[in-house]
Design a protein around this motif. Structure first.
Motif, short mmCIF file in Angstrom:
data_model
loop_
_atom_site.label_atom_id
_atom_site.label_comp_id
_atom_site.label_asym_id
_atom_site.label_seq_id
_atom_site.Cartn_x
_atom_site.Cartn_y
_atom_site.Cartn_z
N LEU A 34 0.85 -1.22 -0.12
CA LEU A 34 -0.13 0.21 0.09
C LEU A 34 0.80 1.45 -0.11
N LEU A 35 1.71 1.29 0.83
CA LEU A 35 2.69 2.50 0.93
C LEU A 35 3.69 2.71 -0.45
N HIS A 36 3.61 1.81 -0.99
CA HIS A 36 4.51 1.77 -2.24
C HIS A 36 3.73 2.61 -3.32
N PHE A 37 2.35 2.43 -3.09
CA PHE A 37 1.40 3.08 -4.28
C PHE A 37 0.76 4.64 -3.79
N PHE A 38 1.20 5.05 -2.52
CA PHE A 38 0.61 6.22 -2.02
C PHE A 38 1.53 7.34 -2.49
N LYS A 68 -0.65 7.60 5.75
CA LYS A 68 -0.45 6.24 6.65
C LYS A 68 -1.91 5.40 6.70
N VAL A 69 -1.69 4.27 7.05
CA VAL A 69 -2.85 3.18 7.04
C VAL A 69 -3.05 2.86 8.59
N ASN A 70 -4.18 3.09 9.21
CA ASN A 70 -4.01 2.53 10.68
C ASN A 70 -4.53 1.10 10.63
N ALA A 71 -4.38 0.44 11.81
CA ALA A 71 -4.26 -0.90 12.06
C ALA A 71 -5.49 -1.74 11.73
#
Length: 76
Positions: free
Chosen positions: A18-22, A28-31
């Protein structure tokens, strides 16, 4: 696939994807969101594998049926 028969993803791996495509580095992504996305991927991949198996069986059957029919015609 995991031992239980379904897809298995580590949340850390999903987070890295996910972080690669932001577009913005501070996104950030929450838990809870990460857990839900991981579960969605497990379902998606499991369904894709099952569909592929079903499609393969259908195509293998139709291929075998055609081959048998053409072999029978050659014998005549």
């Amino acid at each position: 696939m995991s031992a239980s028969g379904g897809a298995n993803f580590k949340e850390r791996t999903v987070q890295n994807i996910l972080l690669h495509f932001f577009r913005e580095e501070n996104t950030k992504v929450n838990a809870e969101a990460l857990s839900l996305i991981t579960e969605l991927l497990k379902i998606f991949v499991s369904e894709a594998v099952l569909r592929t198996i079903r499609e393969g069986k259908v195509h293998a059957y139709s291929f075998n049926e055609r081959s048998s029919r053409s072999n029978f015609i050659r014998l005549l």
